[in-house]
Enzyme design. Sequence first.
Site, PDB file in Angstrom:
ATOM      1  N   SER A   1       8.182  35.896 -68.678  1.00  9.15           N
ATOM      2  CA  SER A   1       7.866  36.392 -70.017  1.00  9.15           C
ATOM      3  C   SER A   1       7.691  35.210 -70.965  1.00  9.15           C
ATOM      4  O   SER A   1       6.842  34.359 -70.727  1.00  9.15           O
ATOM      5  CB  SER A   1       8.971  37.348 -70.492  1.00  9.15           C
ATOM      6  OG  SER A   1       8.625  37.939 -71.731  1.00  9.15           O
ATOM      7  N   THR A   2       8.520  35.098 -72.003  1.00  7.79           N
ATOM      8  CA  THR A   2       8.364  34.038 -72.992  1.00  7.79           C
ATOM      9  C   THR A   2       8.419  32.665 -72.338  1.00  7.79           C
ATOM     10  O   THR A   2       9.361  32.349 -71.622  1.00  7.79           O
ATOM     11  CB  THR A   2       9.469  34.146 -74.059  1.00  7.79           C
ATOM     12  OG1 THR A   2       9.530  35.482 -74.539  1.00  7.79           O
ATOM     13  CG2 THR A   2       9.188  33.191 -75.206  1.00  7.79           C
TER      14      THR A   2
ATOM     15  N   HIS B   1       4.570  39.116 -69.034  1.00  4.65           N
ATOM     16  CA  HIS B   1       4.532  40.005 -70.190  1.00  4.65           C
ATOM     17  C   HIS B   1       3.464  39.519 -71.162  1.00  4.65           C
ATOM     18  O   HIS B   1       3.568  38.422 -71.718  1.00  4.65           O
ATOM     19  CB  HIS B   1       5.887  40.025 -70.897  1.00  4.65           C
ATOM     20  CG  HIS B   1       6.982  40.628 -70.084  1.00  4.65           C
ATOM     21  ND1 HIS B   1       8.307  40.355 -70.306  1.00  4.65           N
ATOM     22  CD2 HIS B   1       6.952  41.502 -69.049  1.00  4.65           C
ATOM     23  CE1 HIS B   1       9.053  41.034 -69.453  1.00  4.65           C
ATOM     24  NE2 HIS B   1       8.253  41.730 -68.671  1.00  4.65           N
TER      25      HIS B   1
ATOM     26  N   ASP C   1      14.399  42.109 -68.013  1.00  4.41           N
ATOM     27  CA  ASP C   1      13.422  42.712 -67.111  1.00  4.41           C
ATOM     28  C   ASP C   1      13.312  41.879 -65.834  1.00  4.41           C
ATOM     29  O   ASP C   1      13.132  40.661 -65.889  1.00  4.41           O
ATOM     30  CB  ASP C   1      12.050  42.804 -67.786  1.00  4.41           C
ATOM     31  CG  ASP C   1      11.029  43.558 -66.945  1.00  4.41           C
ATOM     32  OD1 ASP C   1      11.444  44.449 -66.170  1.00  4.41           O
ATOM     33  OD2 ASP C   1       9.833  43.250 -67.055  1.00  4.41           O
TER      34      ASP C   1
ATOM     35  N   MET D   1      12.720  36.254 -72.152  1.00  6.69           N
ATOM     36  CA  MET D   1      13.772  36.873 -72.937  1.00  6.69           C
ATOM     37  C   MET D   1      14.108  38.249 -72.383  1.00  6.69           C
ATOM     38  O   MET D   1      13.229  38.978 -71.924  1.00  6.69           O
ATOM     39  CB  MET D   1      13.319  36.997 -74.395  1.00  6.69           C
ATOM     40  CG  MET D   1      14.333  37.613 -75.332  1.00  6.69           C
ATOM     41  SD  MET D   1      13.761  37.564 -77.049  1.00  6.69           S
ATOM     42  CE  MET D   1      12.326  38.632 -76.958  1.00  6.69           C
TER      43      MET D   1
END
Length: 357
Positions: A176-177, A202, A298, A295
């Site tokens: 993600s991030t 993401h 997930d 973050m």
Amino acid sequence: MTERVKVMIVDDSATVRQVLSTLLSAEPDLEVIGTAADPLFALEKMNRNWPDVIVLDVEMPRMDGITFMKKLMAEHPTPVVICSSLTEKGAQTTIQALAAGAMDVITKPHVGLRDFLTTAAKEVAGAVRAAAKAKMKRLTPMPVVQPKYSADAVLSAVPDQAMHQTTEKIVAIGTSTGGTQALEILLTCLPRTAPGLVVVQHMPERFTTAFAQRLDGLCEIEVREAAQGDRVIQGRALIAPGGHHLALRRNGAQYQVNVLDGPPVSRHRPSVDVLFRSAARSAGRNAMGIIMTGMGDDGARGLKEMHDAGAASIAQDEATCVVYGMPKEAVKLGAVERSLPLHEIAGAILAFGNGRH
């Protein structure tokens, strides 16, 4: 009282500057210290009072957002939240900004902008808070109020028994991030002999097409946005399309992907939990799961399912993560066999593909 987060808004639209400034200033923990119509004006103001977070447009006069991002990251790294129109051209530009180090992206329409920004106020404020906590390196999950579905909402739980081991290997990656940069570093290290990869990053809908195309131009392996029924084969990485879940399935001797609708899982669509569960169910010990910078949590439960089904499991280590959230949660669940720095993960993938684990 904790110190407020100082925000600079850089956008050539007076409407965006005015609305965002009003909305963010209404948050008790945020302080808009300035606005600017382009990066050069912004730098003049920032040199007098440097912000904690910059909310940045991409296409602006005098200096575009990407050039500004590169200058910032080279001279004075500062968390940036991109606020960009969602068009094919804009998507490609925004992908480049993410690759340069942007922490998050808020998509804005061409019409109804004022209403959109008002509706999205909490999203923008949340992105600014998250970026401020990251300080380009560390970030903790922030509270959200949306319903949180598990992978059960898309796929049933993994069967009790794992598949017997075969020569066909697949690697499932979730991030993600910070993942846009991390994936570029990882995938550009892989040769065409690498096992097939399925990837969830993401990212908003339509951005993943440009992201996959950019990686494909940089990598020796083939990288493309996944489509229904695509085969997972050696030397190919399939990126989950934004707005859809990606699931692995076995079709005889082949691995293929399903592109699925469904509610957000772990508050994301695509969800890493869905991909990892499908890998546990369809590949078992023939799979490797890798959870990378991001973050929240997930993918943590999905990686545990893979681990319990006999799959190899790796987490990116804290030192090389932009955000040590998702990997940390997976480690806490006992889902991770090894935590590795980013530069060692490609070697682990190749060793797995060659039967060494």
